[in-house]
Design a protein around this motif. Structure first.
Motif, short mmCIF file in Angstrom:
data_model
loop_
_atom_site.label_atom_id
_atom_site.label_comp_id
_atom_site.label_asym_id
_atom_site.label_seq_id
_atom_site.Cartn_x
_atom_site.Cartn_y
_atom_site.Cartn_z
N PRO A 33 0.85 -1.20 0.00
CA PRO A 33 0.00 0.00 0.00
C PRO A 33 0.88 1.24 0.00
O PRO A 33 1.95 1.26 0.62
CB PRO A 33 -0.78 -0.12 1.32
N VAL A 34 0.46 2.28 -0.69
CA VAL A 34 1.22 3.52 -0.78
C VAL A 34 0.48 4.60 0.00
O VAL A 34 -0.63 4.99 -0.37
CB VAL A 34 1.41 3.95 -2.24
N PRO A 35 1.08 5.12 1.10
CA PRO A 35 0.37 6.09 1.94
C PRO A 35 0.69 7.54 1.62
O PRO A 35 0.03 8.45 2.13
CB PRO A 35 0.87 5.74 3.34
N SER A 36 1.72 7.80 0.80
CA SER A 36 2.18 9.17 0.63
C SER A 36 1.99 9.64 -0.81
O SER A 36 1.70 8.86 -1.71
CB SER A 36 3.67 9.30 1.00
N ALA A 37 2.20 10.96 -1.01
CA ALA A 37 1.98 11.58 -2.32
C ALA A 37 3.28 11.79 -3.09
O ALA A 37 3.29 12.48 -4.10
CB ALA A 37 1.28 12.93 -2.14
N SER A 38 4.38 11.20 -2.65
CA SER A 38 5.69 11.52 -3.23
C SER A 38 5.85 11.06 -4.68
O SER A 38 6.75 11.53 -5.37
CB SER A 38 6.80 10.91 -2.39
N MET A 39 4.99 10.13 -5.15
CA MET A 39 5.11 9.64 -6.53
C MET A 39 3.98 10.12 -7.41
O MET A 39 3.78 9.62 -8.52
CB MET A 39 5.19 8.12 -6.53
N ARG A 179 8.14 16.03 -7.49
CA ARG A 179 9.50 16.48 -7.20
C ARG A 179 9.62 17.42 -6.00
O ARG A 179 10.64 17.41 -5.31
CB ARG A 179 10.08 17.16 -8.45
N ASP A 180 8.62 18.23 -5.74
CA ASP A 180 8.73 19.19 -4.64
C ASP A 180 8.06 18.70 -3.36
O ASP A 180 7.90 19.46 -2.41
CB ASP A 180 8.10 20.53 -5.06
N ASN A 181 7.68 17.41 -3.34
CA ASN A 181 7.06 16.84 -2.14
C ASN A 181 7.53 15.39 -2.00
O ASN A 181 6.73 14.47 -1.90
CB ASN A 181 5.54 16.90 -2.23
N SER A 182 8.86 15.21 -1.97
CA SER A 182 9.42 13.87 -1.91
C SER A 182 10.72 13.88 -1.12
O SER A 182 11.64 14.62 -1.43
CB SER A 182 9.69 13.35 -3.33
N GLU A 183 10.77 13.04 -0.09
CA GLU A 183 12.01 12.85 0.65
C GLU A 183 12.78 11.72 -0.01
O GLU A 183 12.56 10.55 0.25
CB GLU A 183 11.72 12.53 2.12
N ASP A 184 13.69 12.10 -0.90
CA ASP A 184 14.39 11.12 -1.71
C ASP A 184 15.90 11.28 -1.55
O ASP A 184 16.37 11.76 -0.52
CB ASP A 184 13.94 11.23 -3.17
#
Length: 225
Positions: A33-39, A179-184
Motif C-alpha cells: 500500500p502507498v500512503p504518501s503523495a511523493s510519486m 519532485r517538490d514533495n518527496s524525501e528522496d
C-alpha cells in the motif's frame, strides 16, 4: 504434547499453505500500500502496487543478503527499498545509476551533462493536507529516450537545486515523481543496491483514502510508467 501433535496433524495443510504464502511474499513477490503523495501523479495515495522481489536479486528471505543477481536496476525503474537513513520502506524512481553524474537546477534534471526536456501537460490543485491545496504543474520529462509525467509545486519550499554528484558503485539516486514533495536521495543520500527490495510494475487495486475509500476502478491493474 500429544494435543500439539494432533493439532499440527489436523492443520498440516493450512500450515504448509501459510509457509508457502510467507515465502512467496518475502522472497518472490509482494504488494505494498502507498500512503504518501511523493510519486504523484504516477502513484496515488491508496494505490496498492505489485512488487517483483526477484527482479534484481534472489535474496535470503527476511534479509538483505543476495544469493544471486537476476537483473540490473535501470534508470526509470520504479522500486521499493529501505531508506538508508532509518529503514523506512519507500517507493521512488531510479533517476541515476552507478557512474552517472546527476544535478538539478531549478527543478530541472541534468544527467551526465545533458539536460532533460520538459513539456507542459496540465495544471492541477494539489492537496497538501485536508483543506489546503496549492498549484501543481504536471510536465512530461524526457531524457535518453525515456519519458514520464512529473509534478512540480512552485508555491511550496523545496530543494530545487542539487549537485552535481557522481553516483558511487553499487548505489543509486532515487527521486519521487512529485519532485517538490518527496524525501528522496536529495535528503537521504544514495541507496545501496542491497536495500532495494524489488521493482514495482503495476497498481493492483486502488481506493481514494480521502474520499471514504471509494474504489478507483480505472486504476485497477494499471501499469506504472
Amino acid at each position: 504434547m500429544a494435543r500439539l501433535r494432533e493439532w499440527l496433524r489436523e492443520n498440516r495443510g493450512f500450515l504448509l499453505f501459510l509457509v508457502g504464502f510467507l515465502f512467496f511474499r518475502t522472497a518472490i513477490a509482494d504488494w505494498n500500500p502507498v500512503p504518501s503523495a511523493s510519486m504523484r501523479p504516477t502513484i496515488l495515495e491508496g494505490d496498492v502496487v505489485f512488487v517483483e522481489r526477484v527482479a534484481y536479486d534472489w535474496k535470503l528471505p527476511l534479509t538483505d543478503i543476495s544469493l544471486r543477481r537476476t537483473g540490473e536496476p535501470r534508470r526509470g525503474d520504479v522500486v521499493t527499498f529501505g531508506s538508508p537513513r532509518d529503514g523506512t520502506r519507500l517507493i521512488k524512481r531510479i533517476v541515476a545509476v552507478p557512474g552517472d553524474t546527476v544535478e538539478l537546477r531549478g527543478d530541472r534534471l541534468i544527467l551526465n551533462g545533458e539536460p532533460a526536456t520538459y513539456a507542459p501537460v496540465e495544471e492541477v490543485a494539489e492537496t497538501l493536507v485536508p483543506g489546503v491545496a496549492v498549484r501543481g504543474l504536471r510536465e512530461i520529462e524526457q531524457w535518453g529516450g525515456q519519458r514520464r509525467v512529473v509534478q512540480f509545486l512552485p508555491e511550496v519550499r523545496a530543494r530545487r537545486d542539487f549537485g552535481p554528484v557522481v553516483v558511487p558503485a553499487d548505489q543509486f539516486f532515487m527521486m519521487g515523481d512529485n519532485r517538490d514533495n518527496s524525501e528522496d536521495s536529495r535528503f537521504i543520500g544514495f541507496v545501496p543496491r542491497r536495500l532495494i527490495i524489488g521493482q514495482a510494475h503495476r497498481v493492483l487495486v486502488s481506493a481514494d483514502i480521502t474520499g471514504r475509500w471509494a474504489p478507483r476502478w480505472d486504476r485497477f491493474a494499471a501499469p506504472l510508467r
